[in-house]
Scaffold this active site. Structure first.
Site, PDB file in Angstrom:
ATOM      1  N   HIS A  67      27.333  10.071 -18.813  1.00  0.00           N
ATOM      2  CA  HIS A  67      26.051  10.114 -18.000  1.00  0.00           C
ATOM      3  C   HIS A  67      25.745   8.919 -17.217  1.00  0.00           C
ATOM      4  O   HIS A  67      25.172   8.934 -15.983  1.00  0.00           O
ATOM      5  CB  HIS A  67      24.809  10.540 -18.904  1.00  0.00           C
ATOM      6  CG  HIS A  67      24.725  11.948 -19.077  1.00  0.00           C
ATOM      7  ND1 HIS A  67      24.402  13.142 -18.253  1.00  0.00           N
ATOM      8  CD2 HIS A  67      24.841  12.554 -20.418  1.00  0.00           C
ATOM      9  CE1 HIS A  67      24.546  14.090 -18.758  1.00  0.00           C
ATOM     10  NE2 HIS A  67      24.881  13.903 -19.994  1.00  0.00           N
ATOM     11  N   HIS A  83      29.944  11.059 -24.329  1.00  0.00           N
ATOM     12  CA  HIS A  83      29.415  12.178 -23.468  1.00  0.00           C
ATOM     13  C   HIS A  83      28.020  11.475 -22.981  1.00  0.00           C
ATOM     14  O   HIS A  83      28.009  11.589 -21.613  1.00  0.00           O
ATOM     15  CB  HIS A  83      28.936  13.422 -24.522  1.00  0.00           C
ATOM     16  CG  HIS A  83      27.856  14.274 -23.577  1.00  0.00           C
ATOM     17  ND1 HIS A  83      28.431  15.543 -23.193  1.00  0.00           N
ATOM     18  CD2 HIS A  83      26.447  14.017 -23.316  1.00  0.00           C
ATOM     19  CE1 HIS A  83      27.162  16.199 -22.819  1.00  0.00           C
ATOM     20  NE2 HIS A  83      26.163  15.217 -22.990  1.00  0.00           N
ATOM     21  N   GLU A  84      27.560  10.720 -23.682  1.00  0.00           N
ATOM     22  CA  GLU A  84      26.273   9.959 -23.190  1.00  0.00           C
ATOM     23  C   GLU A  84      26.659   9.034 -22.252  1.00  0.00           C
ATOM     24  O   GLU A  84      25.975   8.663 -21.042  1.00  0.00           O
ATOM     25  CB  GLU A  84      25.305   9.350 -24.500  1.00  0.00           C
ATOM     26  CG  GLU A  84      24.767  10.471 -25.108  1.00  0.00           C
ATOM     27  CD  GLU A  84      24.200  11.660 -24.505  1.00  0.00           C
ATOM     28  OE1 GLU A  84      23.493  11.393 -23.530  1.00  0.00           O
ATOM     29  OE2 GLU A  84      23.920  12.663 -25.161  1.00  0.00           O
ATOM     30  N   CYS A 107      24.897  20.163 -23.463  1.00  0.00           N
ATOM     31  CA  CYS A 107      24.298  18.780 -23.003  1.00  0.00           C
ATOM     32  C   CYS A 107      22.913  19.455 -22.467  1.00  0.00           C
ATOM     33  O   CYS A 107      22.507  20.691 -22.186  1.00  0.00           O
ATOM     34  CB  CYS A 107      24.959  18.692 -21.614  1.00  0.00           C
ATOM     35  SG  CYS A 107      24.215  17.357 -20.678  1.00  0.00           S
TER      36      CYS A 107
END
Length: 164
Positions: free
Chosen positions: A139, A135-136, A93
């Site tokens: 966020h 993953h994004e 990351c």
């Protein structure tokens, strides 16, 4: 403009992002420019980086910018998973560039979103792109890969491990 990427421990990374309204599109276009320049700058320095979420530069909006072969802007994305099949990945990351995390992600997903023209779009992703978008997307909900570690032995310093 290249923006400072918020780093692990910054409280803003743990906050849930707000939906983008259509009347904010001009502002969002500016943020997309910042995300692009920040991603390219990170690539030059670290030789990695395929996507970035707006919260990583301190913008609490539901916006993801991915640039692999071409830029793709995901506004207000939602994720769907077609089945329960997962893959184990070693995740990195931009918000903790020296740390790797072993996590499980869904092998396949569908992302629904609006593009920069406010058109509705849908994309099916598999394997590494499915993992990347998850993953994004995390966020946007204030979730970091470190919070998804498989166990307490699934965090590694890049300098201390060789990944095959």
């Amino acid at each position: 403009m290249v923006k400072k990427i918020l780093l692990l421990g910054n409280r803003k990374l743990y906050e849930k992002s707000e939906l983008i309204q259509k009347d904010e599109i001009n502002y969002i276009k500016e943020v997309v420019g910042d995300l692009h320049e920040t991603l390219i700058d990170f690539r030059k320095k670290h030789k990695v980086g395929r996507a970035i979420a707006a919260p990583q530069i301190g913008v609490p909006k539901r916006l993801i910018y991915m640039y692999i072969n071409e830029p793709i802007v995901f506004i207000n994305p939602t994720l769907e998973f077609e089945d329960e099949e997962t893959i184990e990945v070693i995740d990195d990351c931009m918000s903790f560039p020296e740390i790797l995390v072993k996590v499980d992600r869904y092998k396949r997903c569908t992302i629904k979103y609006r593009d920069i023209n406010w058109d509705k779009c849908e994309m099916k992703l598999e394997d590494d792109l499915s993992e990347l978008i998850q993953h994004e997307y995390d966020h946007l909900d204030g979730i970091l890969a470190t919070m998804r570690a498989k166990d307490n032995k699934s965090l590694f310093l890049k300098s201390e491990i060789k990944i095959n």
